[in-house]
Scaffold this motif. Structure first.
Motif, PDB file in Angstrom:
ATOM      1  N   ASP A  74      15.045  -5.527 -32.396  1.00  0.00           N
ATOM      2  CA  ASP A  74      16.413  -6.058 -32.492  1.00  0.00           C
ATOM      3  C   ASP A  74      17.317  -5.144 -33.313  1.00  0.00           C
ATOM      4  O   ASP A  74      18.479  -4.933 -32.985  1.00  0.00           O
ATOM      5  CB  ASP A  74      16.417  -7.464 -33.089  1.00  0.00           C
ATOM      6  CG  ASP A  74      15.879  -8.503 -32.126  1.00  0.00           C
ATOM      7  OD1 ASP A  74      15.874  -8.249 -30.901  1.00  0.00           O
ATOM      8  OD2 ASP A  74      15.462  -9.571 -32.607  1.00  0.00           O
TER       9      ASP A  74
ATOM     10  N   ARG B  17      18.048  -2.062 -31.203  1.00  0.00           N
ATOM     11  CA  ARG B  17      19.028  -2.419 -30.165  1.00  0.00           C
ATOM     12  C   ARG B  17      20.436  -2.432 -30.766  1.00  0.00           C
ATOM     13  O   ARG B  17      21.373  -1.859 -30.218  1.00  0.00           O
ATOM     14  CB  ARG B  17      18.711  -3.784 -29.565  1.00  0.00           C
ATOM     15  CG  ARG B  17      19.767  -4.244 -28.561  1.00  0.00           C
ATOM     16  CD  ARG B  17      19.497  -5.645 -28.056  1.00  0.00           C
ATOM     17  NE  ARG B  17      18.347  -5.702 -27.192  1.00  0.00           N
ATOM     18  CZ  ARG B  17      18.371  -5.435 -25.884  1.00  0.00           C
ATOM     19  NH1 ARG B  17      19.501  -5.089 -25.301  1.00  0.00           N
ATOM     20  NH2 ARG B  17      17.279  -5.520 -25.171  1.00  0.00           N
ATOM     21  N   PHE B  18      20.588  -3.090 -31.907  1.00  0.00           N
ATOM     22  CA  PHE B  18      21.895  -3.147 -32.559  1.00  0.00           C
ATOM     23  C   PHE B  18      22.398  -1.744 -32.886  1.00  0.00           C
ATOM     24  O   PHE B  18      23.547  -1.405 -32.601  1.00  0.00           O
ATOM     25  CB  PHE B  18      21.822  -3.986 -33.833  1.00  0.00           C
ATOM     26  CG  PHE B  18      23.066  -3.865 -34.664  1.00  0.00           C
ATOM     27  CD1 PHE B  18      24.213  -4.542 -34.302  1.00  0.00           C
ATOM     28  CD2 PHE B  18      23.092  -3.042 -35.774  1.00  0.00           C
ATOM     29  CE1 PHE B  18      25.376  -4.411 -35.055  1.00  0.00           C
ATOM     30  CE2 PHE B  18      24.248  -2.905 -36.529  1.00  0.00           C
ATOM     31  CZ  PHE B  18      25.390  -3.592 -36.169  1.00  0.00           C
TER      32      PHE B  18
ATOM     33  N   TRP C 218      21.730   1.137 -31.578  1.00  0.00           N
ATOM     34  CA  TRP C 218      22.111   1.887 -30.385  1.00  0.00           C
ATOM     35  C   TRP C 218      23.379   1.328 -29.758  1.00  0.00           C
ATOM     36  O   TRP C 218      24.267   2.078 -29.361  1.00  0.00           O
ATOM     37  CB  TRP C 218      20.987   1.875 -29.362  1.00  0.00           C
ATOM     38  CG  TRP C 218      19.759   2.603 -29.788  1.00  0.00           C
ATOM     39  CD1 TRP C 218      19.684   3.733 -30.565  1.00  0.00           C
ATOM     40  CD2 TRP C 218      18.408   2.261 -29.480  1.00  0.00           C
ATOM     41  NE1 TRP C 218      18.367   4.090 -30.748  1.00  0.00           N
ATOM     42  CE2 TRP C 218      17.568   3.208 -30.091  1.00  0.00           C
ATOM     43  CE3 TRP C 218      17.825   1.234 -28.747  1.00  0.00           C
ATOM     44  CZ2 TRP C 218      16.187   3.167 -29.981  1.00  0.00           C
ATOM     45  CZ3 TRP C 218      16.454   1.198 -28.642  1.00  0.00           C
ATOM     46  CH2 TRP C 218      15.651   2.151 -29.246  1.00  0.00           C
ATOM     47  N   GLU C 219      23.453   0.006 -29.646  1.00  0.00           N
ATOM     48  CA  GLU C 219      24.614  -0.599 -28.994  1.00  0.00           C
ATOM     49  C   GLU C 219      25.897  -0.429 -29.788  1.00  0.00           C
ATOM     50  O   GLU C 219      26.961  -0.248 -29.206  1.00  0.00           O
ATOM     51  CB  GLU C 219      24.364  -2.090 -28.737  1.00  0.00           C
ATOM     52  CG  GLU C 219      23.378  -2.321 -27.613  1.00  0.00           C
ATOM     53  CD  GLU C 219      23.117  -3.787 -27.352  1.00  0.00           C
ATOM     54  OE1 GLU C 219      23.348  -4.621 -28.253  1.00  0.00           O
ATOM     55  OE2 GLU C 219      22.651  -4.098 -26.233  1.00  0.00           O
ATOM     56  N   VAL C 220      25.809  -0.463 -31.110  1.00  0.00           N
ATOM     57  CA  VAL C 220      27.013  -0.365 -31.927  1.00  0.00           C
ATOM     58  C   VAL C 220      27.687   1.001 -31.785  1.00  0.00           C
ATOM     59  O   VAL C 220      28.891   1.125 -31.998  1.00  0.00           O
ATOM     60  CB  VAL C 220      26.708  -0.714 -33.411  1.00  0.00           C
ATOM     61  CG1 VAL C 220      26.008   0.425 -34.122  1.00  0.00           C
ATOM     62  CG2 VAL C 220      27.968  -1.144 -34.140  1.00  0.00           C
ATOM     63  N   THR C 221      26.951   2.014 -31.373  1.00  0.00           N
ATOM     64  CA  THR C 221      27.549   3.335 -31.169  1.00  0.00           C
ATOM     65  C   THR C 221      28.437   3.375 -29.942  1.00  0.00           C
ATOM     66  O   THR C 221      29.311   4.232 -29.836  1.00  0.00           O
ATOM     67  CB  THR C 221      26.472   4.420 -30.987  1.00  0.00           C
ATOM     68  OG1 THR C 221      25.786   4.210 -29.750  1.00  0.00           O
ATOM     69  CG2 THR C 221      25.503   4.467 -32.143  1.00  0.00           C
ATOM     70  N   GLU C 222      28.194   2.465 -29.015  1.00  0.00           N
ATOM     71  CA  GLU C 222      28.884   2.431 -27.723  1.00  0.00           C
ATOM     72  C   GLU C 222      28.654   3.705 -26.923  1.00  0.00           C
ATOM     73  O   GLU C 222      29.397   4.011 -25.997  1.00  0.00           O
ATOM     74  CB  GLU C 222      30.377   2.145 -27.901  1.00  0.00           C
ATOM     75  CG  GLU C 222      30.639   0.784 -28.527  1.00  0.00           C
ATOM     76  CD  GLU C 222      32.107   0.474 -28.699  1.00  0.00           C
ATOM     77  OE1 GLU C 222      32.964   1.349 -28.470  1.00  0.00           O
ATOM     78  OE2 GLU C 222      32.399  -0.678 -29.078  1.00  0.00           O
TER      79      GLU C 222
ATOM     80  N   ARG D 263      23.816   2.340 -23.218  1.00  0.00           N
ATOM     81  CA  ARG D 263      23.649   0.954 -22.807  1.00  0.00           C
ATOM     82  C   ARG D 263      22.160   0.644 -22.914  1.00  0.00           C
ATOM     83  O   ARG D 263      21.345   1.263 -22.240  1.00  0.00           O
ATOM     84  CB  ARG D 263      24.124   0.758 -21.368  1.00  0.00           C
ATOM     85  CG  ARG D 263      24.223  -0.715 -21.002  1.00  0.00           C
ATOM     86  CD  ARG D 263      24.697  -0.911 -19.578  1.00  0.00           C
ATOM     87  NE  ARG D 263      23.484  -1.172 -18.795  1.00  0.00           N
ATOM     88  CZ  ARG D 263      23.201  -0.617 -17.632  1.00  0.00           C
ATOM     89  NH1 ARG D 263      24.013   0.247 -17.097  1.00  0.00           N
ATOM     90  NH2 ARG D 263      22.097  -0.924 -16.996  1.00  0.00           N
ATOM     91  N   VAL D 264      21.809  -0.274 -23.753  1.00  0.00           N
ATOM     92  CA  VAL D 264      20.402  -0.619 -23.971  1.00  0.00           C
ATOM     93  C   VAL D 264      19.949  -1.565 -22.872  1.00  0.00           C
ATOM     94  O   VAL D 264      20.549  -2.610 -22.654  1.00  0.00           O
ATOM     95  CB  VAL D 264      20.199  -1.281 -25.359  1.00  0.00           C
ATOM     96  CG1 VAL D 264      18.750  -1.658 -25.559  1.00  0.00           C
ATOM     97  CG2 VAL D 264      20.671  -0.343 -26.459  1.00  0.00           C
ATOM     98  N   THR D 265      18.893  -1.153 -22.176  1.00  0.00           N
ATOM     99  CA  THR D 265      18.341  -2.023 -21.136  1.00  0.00           C
ATOM    100  C   THR D 265      17.060  -2.706 -21.593  1.00  0.00           C
ATOM    101  O   THR D 265      16.658  -3.700 -21.014  1.00  0.00           O
ATOM    102  CB  THR D 265      18.067  -1.232 -19.848  1.00  0.00           C
ATOM    103  OG1 THR D 265      17.136  -0.185 -20.132  1.00  0.00           O
ATOM    104  CG2 THR D 265      19.364  -0.651 -19.288  1.00  0.00           C
TER     105      THR D 265
END
Length: 63
Positions: free
Chosen positions: A30, A33-34, A36-40, A43-45
């Protein structure tokens, strides 16, 4: 890791013996995931816990 080191208050002794304080950089799926996603930038799959991954780290520490 199944829990964040900051939530535990310290690197558990059995993990510290195997890999040292390097485990401070280990995170839960988790948290990864956060991060990686916060960088924009990506896209985390999938972000999941690898079953029995600790065995790989023990093998690595003995190499």
């Amino acid at each position: 890791m199944t829990r964040e080191v900051c939530d535990l208050g310290a690197v558990p002794p059995h993990i510290r013996r195997a890999v040292g304080r390097e485990a401070i950089a280990w995170h839960t799926p988790d948290r990864w995931r956060f991060q990686w996603e916060v960088t924009e930038l990506v896209r985390v799959t999938s972000a999941r816990l690898q079953r029995d991954a600790w065995r790989d780290w023990l093998l690595w520490s003995r190499a």
